[in-house]
Design an enzyme around this catalytic site. Sequence first.
Site, PDB file in Angstrom:
ATOM      1  N   ASP A 196       2.835   9.935   0.546  1.00 46.78           N
ATOM      2  CA  ASP A 196       3.380   8.771  -0.137  1.00 46.78           C
ATOM      3  C   ASP A 196       4.498   9.264  -1.047  1.00 46.78           C
ATOM      4  O   ASP A 196       4.708  10.474  -1.211  1.00 46.78           O
ATOM      5  CB  ASP A 196       2.294   8.011  -0.890  1.00 46.78           C
TER       6      ASP A 196
ATOM      7  N   ASP B  34      -4.823   4.056   5.068  1.00 42.41           N
ATOM      8  CA  ASP B  34      -5.332   5.147   4.233  1.00 42.41           C
ATOM      9  C   ASP B  34      -6.047   4.492   3.068  1.00 42.41           C
ATOM     10  O   ASP B  34      -5.694   3.381   2.654  1.00 42.41           O
ATOM     11  CB  ASP B  34      -4.204   6.013   3.666  1.00 42.41           C
TER      12      ASP B  34
END
Lengths: 373, 373
Positions: A92, A271
């Site tokens: 991320d 996720d």
Amino acid sequence: MNFTIHHKAAGSKARAGVIETAHGAIQTPIFMPVGTAGTVKSLHREFLLNDINAEIILGNTYHLYLRPGNEVMRAAGGIHAFANWDRPVLTDSGGYQVYSLTDARKMKEEGVTFQSHVDGSKHLFTPENVMDTQRIIGADFIMAFDECTPYPCDYEYAKKSMHMTHRWLDRCVARFSETEPLYGYEQTLVPIVQGSTYPDLRRQSAEYIASKNAPANAIGGLSVGEPAEEMYSMTEEVNAILPEDKPRYLMGVGTPANILESIDRGIDMFDCVMPTRNGRNGMLFTENGIINIRNKAWAMDFSPLDRLSPEYSKAYVRHLFVTGEMLGAVVASLHNLRFYLWLVREARTQILAGTFPAWKEKMVKAVSTRITG
Amino acid sequence: MNFTIHHKAAGSKARAGVIETAHGAIQTPIFMPVGTAGTVKSLHREFLLNDINAEIILGNTYHLYLRPGNEVMRAAGGIHAFANWDRPVLTDSGGYQVYSLTDARKMKEEGVTFQSHVDGSKHLFTPENVMDTQRIIGADFIMAFDECTPYPCDYEYAKKSMHMTHRWLDRCVARFSETEPLYGYEQTLVPIVQGSTYPDLRRQSAEYIASKNAPANAIGGLSVGEPAEEMYSMTEEVNAILPEDKPRYLMGVGTPANILESIDRGIDMFDCVMPTRNGRNGMLFTENGIINIRNKAWAMDFSPLDRLSPEYSKAYVRHLFVTGEMLGAVVASLHNLRFYLWLVREARTQILAGTFPAWKEKMVKAVSTRITG
């Protein structure tokens, strides 16, 4: 990166596909275990590789940037070498972590200044330097730098923030385009749809993101406290616009039911810290529902923890939690990830078999039950 | 239980043998990983069985008596069933843990009253009820209830305590003889030599213990703070008297060098929390010496942790410790137990090859070095 769709479910937007990366193939839909600081908490690679058989794991740019830091990461040759993980990795952008530091960050057009949770030191994340850091980390998928709006969020803020996220995306794309991968394999930049819970903003953002024609697209800013129905309806709005032939990643989602409902709406990648974080607190996900293994009810239950985790009994795992033994966290994390990976693989099997919708209906109910023993 | 000595080292008292139990064979000399509460801290059975290949593990009666408690343990069918461990187990008698509760225990002829470290509740351990509890736990080897004297210990106290330990042993033997195993397999009661650091007391105690003609014998009250040379000389005194054809267990020992020196003096069995406890603090034992993996020196060292643990680099494991990641404890515990088991197995190989004394000399120096990177 290539994405091939093998089958679309009848009576559903669900798809079964395969993503090919420089570090191998990923069968979709897929769940990505969260490896915050370059480690899926408590789990030895032996389990990730040969037991859970994780096809891709996620790392957090914010955490890896702070520790071990870019100098060590660069010298190691990136996250794959550093963590000895030669399968795909997604990082991320740090946007979500920075957004969580509510009292220790300042947002402006240039980027975000924030204080490290480790030592209070000051840092600046910009779209450009986050691209640079993700080049250094060397993940296969790197996320655009965005602002993740909270829930609830007033319309004007959501709109302003979305436009900034779009401008930041352009800066990410520019920096990404003018830099090269550092370790000789391809990286894929994934843009993120924002827009809070406002359908018109979500549509506007999805149009903007789709116009970038990226190899994969993500939906952010959901699973931040809004009702599940809002998450599902925003996902529907966005997926109606995002290209069908590119993988879609719904960030930070979620419960087993959230995952099944989102697969049904055309999401391919997920996720969430839930299987590991809740596992460390003694919450176990199973195909028959949720177990709080700390409950007294399990003290004398010597049956296997679950079909997927037959190696220890409920009573033994309860004992591990009651005595504060680290193995409890290991066993619960391992079990929950076994279950999450089983769930998306079984979803894939059902999609391919043409039986997904009925199976999903049944399973959503089952996985949401509380098993009290 | 049977013990066969395969080879005695030339120029040493070291022996290579095999102990046969109802749960399988143990090659000696052996190190027993400590599984305090029925779990070797942080390590999944997969590692114990197929990686470390532990041939026997140790449990603590004090801890298992408090949690899960005798009712759960009895209902489970004993520790092997409870922990799903079908290889041999040894339980200590609780004497050492109770002795550690300095301010929360009272010793008298009948036994020891103490307060639980968990909830402050009061309990009484006697030679009789400790035998009963160890019948319930169902370990293959169960230890006599003794008093472990502190170091230093004045002569009169050591003498008085030793005699009480002997009287307690007789009560243990009596209770053990009049009770049956609960789960259909043989258990072996192991008496313990005490006598602090006084050669005459140690000899007297060894004579008394030897007179019981037990299938295995133990030496307690060492490795409690005395200089290593005292430990070695007491071991020599005792081993000159304990029968040669029975396994000898030196309780709570110790560093790799302690283990090698004690093997050299005729010890066959060891246990110690050091590989796991020190591992959790970042201390790694290797054949080339001791590493403190937290040291800055390892931050950019991407070489494998060790020959026995090539799957992660020093820099990565340091990162795990610096960030407080649980996997650090797992990796270090796993590594240290790999090393301890390697050490005793290599000692066995050297005994059988007739090369033990020279190898031991070299190895004692190597394992005691500090590697600073």
